[in-house]
Design a protein around this motif. Structure first.
Motif, PDB file in Angstrom:
ATOM      1  N   UNK A 103       0.792  -1.236   0.000  1.00 54.71           N
ATOM      2  CA  UNK A 103       0.000   0.000   0.000  1.00 54.71           C
ATOM      3  C   UNK A 103       0.820   1.279   0.000  1.00 54.71           C
ATOM      4  N   UNK A 104       2.099   1.158   0.318  1.00 56.84           N
ATOM      5  CA  UNK A 104       2.924   2.367   0.340  1.00 56.84           C
ATOM      6  C   UNK A 104       3.481   2.720  -1.028  1.00 56.84           C
ATOM      7  N   UNK A 105       3.209   1.883  -2.002  1.00 59.89           N
ATOM      8  CA  UNK A 105       3.811   2.080  -3.321  1.00 59.89           C
ATOM      9  C   UNK A 105       2.724   2.218  -4.385  1.00 59.89           C
ATOM     10  N   UNK A 106       2.891   3.213  -5.248  1.00 58.63           N
ATOM     11  CA  UNK A 106       2.002   3.372  -6.405  1.00 58.63           C
ATOM     12  C   UNK A 106       2.695   2.808  -7.622  1.00 58.63           C
ATOM     13  N   UNK A 107       1.937   2.045  -8.381  1.00 58.85           N
ATOM     14  CA  UNK A 107       2.530   1.477  -9.590  1.00 58.85           C
ATOM     15  C   UNK A 107       1.657   1.772 -10.799  1.00 58.85           C
ATOM     16  N   UNK A 108       2.303   1.858 -11.941  1.00 62.61           N
ATOM     17  CA  UNK A 108       1.576   2.017 -13.200  1.00 62.61           C
ATOM     18  C   UNK A 108       2.157   1.024 -14.202  1.00 62.61           C
ATOM     19  N   UNK A 109       1.368   0.720 -15.215  1.00 57.23           N
ATOM     20  CA  UNK A 109       1.852  -0.162 -16.271  1.00 57.23           C
ATOM     21  C   UNK A 109       2.814   0.613 -17.165  1.00 57.23           C
ATOM     22  N   UNK A 110       3.944  -0.016 -17.453  1.00 60.48           N
ATOM     23  CA  UNK A 110       4.950   0.634 -18.296  1.00 60.48           C
ATOM     24  C   UNK A 110       4.597   0.445 -19.772  1.00 60.48           C
ATOM     25  N   UNK A 111       3.539   1.108 -20.197  1.00 61.76           N
ATOM     26  CA  UNK A 111       3.177   1.022 -21.614  1.00 61.76           C
ATOM     27  C   UNK A 111       4.202   1.828 -22.420  1.00 61.76           C
ATOM     28  N   UNK A 112       4.465   1.421 -23.678  1.00 59.80           N
ATOM     29  CA  UNK A 112       5.549   2.052 -24.442  1.00 59.80           C
ATOM     30  C   UNK A 112       5.299   3.534 -24.758  1.00 59.80           C
ATOM     31  N   UNK A 113       4.014   3.947 -24.793  1.00 60.07           N
ATOM     32  CA  UNK A 113       3.745   5.362 -25.042  1.00 60.07           C
ATOM     33  C   UNK A 113       2.920   5.908 -23.888  1.00 60.07           C
ATOM     34  N   UNK A 114       3.618   6.396 -22.904  1.00 59.25           N
ATOM     35  CA  UNK A 114       2.961   6.883 -21.699  1.00 59.25           C
ATOM     36  C   UNK A 114       2.775   8.401 -21.809  1.00 59.25           C
ATOM     37  N   UNK A 115       1.512   8.828 -21.647  1.00 58.52           N
ATOM     38  CA  UNK A 115       1.191  10.253 -21.755  1.00 58.52           C
ATOM     39  C   UNK A 115       1.409  10.922 -20.393  1.00 58.52           C
ATOM     40  N   UNK A 116       2.416  11.761 -20.313  1.00 56.63           N
ATOM     41  CA  UNK A 116       2.794  12.381 -19.043  1.00 56.63           C
ATOM     42  C   UNK A 116       1.713  13.347 -18.538  1.00 56.63           C
ATOM     43  N   UNK A 117       1.043  14.016 -19.469  1.00 50.35           N
ATOM     44  CA  UNK A 117      -0.018  14.947 -19.060  1.00 50.35           C
ATOM     45  C   UNK A 117      -1.174  14.179 -18.399  1.00 50.35           C
ATOM     46  N   UNK A 118      -1.485  13.002 -18.927  1.00 50.07           N
ATOM     47  CA  UNK A 118      -2.497  12.135 -18.302  1.00 50.07           C
ATOM     48  C   UNK A 118      -2.094  11.764 -16.880  1.00 50.07           C
ATOM     49  N   UNK A 119      -0.816  11.434 -16.724  1.00 45.58           N
ATOM     50  CA  UNK A 119      -0.290  11.072 -15.398  1.00 45.58           C
ATOM     51  C   UNK A 119      -0.446  12.223 -14.419  1.00 45.58           C
ATOM     52  N   UNK A 120      -0.091  13.413 -14.858  1.00 45.32           N
ATOM     53  CA  UNK A 120      -0.186  14.605 -14.005  1.00 45.32           C
ATOM     54  C   UNK A 120      -1.631  14.827 -13.580  1.00 45.32           C
ATOM     55  N   UNK A 121      -2.525  14.690 -14.563  1.00 49.13           N
ATOM     56  CA  UNK A 121      -3.952  14.859 -14.306  1.00 49.13           C
ATOM     57  C   UNK A 121      -4.420  13.871 -13.241  1.00 49.13           C
ATOM     58  N   UNK A 122      -4.023  12.628 -13.401  1.00 48.07           N
ATOM     59  CA  UNK A 122      -4.387  11.554 -12.485  1.00 48.07           C
ATOM     60  C   UNK A 122      -3.892  11.849 -11.057  1.00 48.07           C
ATOM     61  N   UNK A 123      -2.630  12.227 -10.949  1.00 46.57           N
ATOM     62  CA  UNK A 123      -2.043  12.519  -9.639  1.00 46.57           C
ATOM     63  C   UNK A 123      -2.754  13.697  -8.973  1.00 46.57           C
ATOM     64  N   UNK A 124      -3.069  14.710  -9.763  1.00 50.04           N
ATOM     65  CA  UNK A 124      -3.768  15.882  -9.226  1.00 50.04           C
ATOM     66  C   UNK A 124      -5.142  15.503  -8.703  1.00 50.04           C
TER      67      UNK A 124
END
Ligand SMILES: [Zn+2]
Length: 171
Positions: A103-124
């Protein structure tokens, strides 16, 4: 104009890459519903990282101000954003499940084309309160006018209620 920034996360980590940029709030379409205003921008940095156990992750830092809607007075509520999070990279969904069990670790799938803006949105979105509001007595004066109206409505309905009980008594 959209400013998508796409990376291959494994390659990003292997190259120990760092990318620093600004993103305009209006680019974050999924946040629009919870924002009072989409003015302004956030600073972010994404950094390829390998921890002591050799596990690859992306270190994501986001800073800036967002303007939410106060759920009490519906006015603007400024909120500081200061996020710093390590997102561990899972190569497949089995690995993702395994990492997420911790539970202390967040993980994401390492897809070959990761959209960083999507990630930022998600974290926010994950960092924002579900029901944001100003502190006690800190809503704007205009809105305390509205509160007064709702108090008047309440006393009015209290009156009609007592009128009703009077009617009942006479029966
Ligand atoms: Zn308020």
């Amino acid at each position: 104009m959209s400013v998508r920034f796409v990376i291959d996360p494994i390659e990003f980590v292997n190259n120990a890459s760092v990318h620093r940029d600004k993103i305009a709030m209006r680019e974050l379409a999924r946040l629009r519903d919870v924002l009072y205003s989409d003015e302004g921008a956030l600073d972010y940095q994404i950094e390829g990282h390998v921890d002591l156990n050799g596990r690859p992750s992306l270190k994501l830092s986001i800073e800036g101000d967002v303007y939410l809607v106060c759920q009490r007075c519906l006015n603007s509520l400024a909120r500081d954003v200061a996020i710093e999070n390590y997102l561990y990279l899972a190569r497949n969904s089995a690995e993702l499940d395994r990492i997420n069990e911790d539970n202390n670790i967040d993980a994401i799938l390492a897809i070959p084309e990761l959209d960083v803006v999507d990630l930022i949105e998600e974290e926010l979105i994950l960092s924002l309160p579900i029901s944001p509001s100003h502190g006690d007595n800190q809503c704007s004066p205009y809105q305390s006018g509205l509160n007064k109206t709702s108090i008047d409505n309440r006393s009015q309905s209290a009156n009609s209620f007592s009128a009703l009980s009077v009617l009942k008594k006479t029966n």
